[in-house]
Design a protein around this motif. Structure first.
Motif, PDB file in Angstrom:
ATOM      1  N   GLY A  31       4.878 -16.008   8.826  1.00  0.00           N
ATOM      2  CA  GLY A  31       4.127 -17.245   8.990  1.00  0.00           C
ATOM      3  C   GLY A  31       2.988 -17.452   8.025  1.00  0.00           C
ATOM      4  O   GLY A  31       2.587 -18.578   7.794  1.00  0.00           O
ATOM      5  N   LYS A  32       2.454 -16.385   7.460  1.00  0.00           N
ATOM      6  CA  LYS A  32       1.327 -16.564   6.536  1.00  0.00           C
ATOM      7  C   LYS A  32       1.861 -16.957   5.153  1.00  0.00           C
ATOM      8  O   LYS A  32       1.685 -18.082   4.721  1.00  0.00           O
ATOM      9  CB  LYS A  32       0.476 -15.309   6.481  1.00  0.00           C
ATOM     10  N   SER A  33       2.488 -16.040   4.476  1.00  0.00           N
ATOM     11  CA  SER A  33       3.060 -16.342   3.169  1.00  0.00           C
ATOM     12  C   SER A  33       4.572 -16.523   3.233  1.00  0.00           C
ATOM     13  O   SER A  33       5.154 -17.177   2.371  1.00  0.00           O
ATOM     14  CB  SER A  33       2.743 -15.222   2.186  1.00  0.00           C
ATOM     15  N   TYR A  34       5.193 -15.923   4.228  1.00  0.00           N
ATOM     16  CA  TYR A  34       6.649 -15.969   4.371  1.00  0.00           C
ATOM     17  C   TYR A  34       7.021 -16.357   5.797  1.00  0.00           C
ATOM     18  O   TYR A  34       6.611 -15.709   6.739  1.00  0.00           O
ATOM     19  CB  TYR A  34       7.278 -14.602   4.053  1.00  0.00           C
ATOM     20  N   GLY A  35       7.803 -17.424   5.910  1.00  0.00           N
ATOM     21  CA  GLY A  35       8.372 -17.812   7.191  1.00  0.00           C
ATOM     22  C   GLY A  35       9.817 -17.324   7.258  1.00  0.00           C
ATOM     23  O   GLY A  35      10.367 -16.803   6.282  1.00  0.00           O
ATOM     24  N   PHE A  36      10.450 -17.496   8.408  1.00  0.00           N
ATOM     25  CA  PHE A  36      11.829 -17.042   8.570  1.00  0.00           C
ATOM     26  C   PHE A  36      12.771 -17.665   7.529  1.00  0.00           C
ATOM     27  O   PHE A  36      13.677 -17.005   7.039  1.00  0.00           O
ATOM     28  CB  PHE A  36      12.342 -17.353   9.982  1.00  0.00           C
ATOM     29  N   HIS A  37      12.551 -18.908   7.160  1.00  0.00           N
ATOM     30  CA  HIS A  37      13.439 -19.569   6.196  1.00  0.00           C
ATOM     31  C   HIS A  37      13.130 -19.199   4.746  1.00  0.00           C
ATOM     32  O   HIS A  37      13.892 -19.547   3.845  1.00  0.00           O
ATOM     33  CB  HIS A  37      13.394 -21.085   6.380  1.00  0.00           C
ATOM     34  N   ASP A  38      12.040 -18.497   4.522  1.00  0.00           N
ATOM     35  CA  ASP A  38      11.704 -18.034   3.166  1.00  0.00           C
ATOM     36  C   ASP A  38      12.370 -16.699   2.839  1.00  0.00           C
ATOM     37  O   ASP A  38      12.355 -16.269   1.685  1.00  0.00           O
ATOM     38  CB  ASP A  38      10.191 -17.870   3.018  1.00  0.00           C
ATOM     39  N   ILE A  39      12.929 -16.063   3.845  1.00  0.00           N
ATOM     40  CA  ILE A  39      13.534 -14.734   3.677  1.00  0.00           C
ATOM     41  C   ILE A  39      15.016 -14.876   3.971  1.00  0.00           C
ATOM     42  O   ILE A  39      15.426 -15.133   5.093  1.00  0.00           O
ATOM     43  CB  ILE A  39      12.891 -13.714   4.644  1.00  0.00           C
ATOM     44  N   ASN A  40      15.828 -14.730   2.924  1.00  0.00           N
ATOM     45  CA  ASN A  40      17.270 -14.903   3.025  1.00  0.00           C
ATOM     46  C   ASN A  40      17.933 -13.535   2.874  1.00  0.00           C
ATOM     47  O   ASN A  40      17.859 -12.923   1.808  1.00  0.00           O
ATOM     48  CB  ASN A  40      17.745 -15.859   1.926  1.00  0.00           C
ATOM     49  N   CYS A  41      18.539 -13.050   3.935  1.00  0.00           N
ATOM     50  CA  CYS A  41      19.176 -11.730   3.916  1.00  0.00           C
ATOM     51  C   CYS A  41      20.685 -11.907   4.105  1.00  0.00           C
ATOM     52  O   CYS A  41      21.153 -12.191   5.210  1.00  0.00           O
ATOM     53  CB  CYS A  41      18.601 -10.846   5.028  1.00  0.00           C
ATOM     54  N   ILE A  42      21.401 -11.755   3.006  1.00  0.00           N
ATOM     55  CA  ILE A  42      22.853 -11.887   3.056  1.00  0.00           C
ATOM     56  C   ILE A  42      23.491 -10.630   2.467  1.00  0.00           C
ATOM     57  O   ILE A  42      22.860  -9.921   1.681  1.00  0.00           O
ATOM     58  CB  ILE A  42      23.336 -13.153   2.314  1.00  0.00           C
ATOM     59  N   PRO A  43      24.712 -10.345   2.860  1.00  0.00           N
ATOM     60  CA  PRO A  43      25.357  -9.130   2.346  1.00  0.00           C
ATOM     61  C   PRO A  43      25.737  -9.264   0.874  1.00  0.00           C
ATOM     62  O   PRO A  43      26.128 -10.343   0.423  1.00  0.00           O
ATOM     63  CB  PRO A  43      26.607  -8.975   3.225  1.00  0.00           C
ATOM     64  N   ASP A  44      25.598  -8.154   0.147  1.00  0.00           N
ATOM     65  CA  ASP A  44      26.076  -8.137  -1.233  1.00  0.00           C
ATOM     66  C   ASP A  44      27.592  -7.970  -1.215  1.00  0.00           C
ATOM     67  O   ASP A  44      28.223  -8.001  -0.147  1.00  0.00           O
ATOM     68  CB  ASP A  44      25.360  -7.060  -2.052  1.00  0.00           C
TER      69      ASP A  44
END
Length: 122
Positions: A70-83
């Motif tokens: 919430g401060k610098s990174y919200g849930f939608h700012d972090i994209n975790c997908i499989p390589d």
């Protein structure tokens, strides 16, 4: 050089109760890329496990960055997908991010280590 390390543990049951009550909560946690994967999962129990894992890895990432969600990174700012091998991957400009997600029947846990430097492995 290590920038930070973060870890998070969450009860899958907690996510399942939240998701059952409010299915739209998945949209609050998942990016569009993650949601595309989520939508292909058939079993609700597996959907909740996936959701819990992504919640945990995003919390761990924000802890490793030293900011919290919430401060610098919200849930939608972090994209975790499989390589291409299925390993979870987070791309963040200026950093190399190493992450791992694990599940038991009751818990999802994630650990993230962030290094200063290029965002792709060399």
């Amino acid at each position: 050089m290590i920038h930070g390390v973060g870890i998070d543990l969450i009860e899958i049951d907690r996510i399942q109760k939240w998701y059952t009550k409010t299915p739209k909560m998945a949209e609050k946690i998942l990016t569009q890329d993650e949601h595309d994967i989520f939508d292909k999962i058939k079993l609700e129990s597996r959907k909740c496990e996936f959701l819990a894992g992504r919640f945990a890895v995003k919390e761990a990432f924000s802890k490793a960055m030293g900011t919290g969600i919430g401060k610098s990174y919200g849930f939608h700012d972090i994209n975790c997908i499989p390589d291409e091998n299925g390993k979870p991957e987070i791309i963040c400009e200026g950093f190399r991010v190493h992450c791992s997600i694990t599940h038991t029947q009751q818990y999802a846990q994630a650990i993230v280590t962030i290094e200063l430097g290029n965002n792709k492995q060399e």
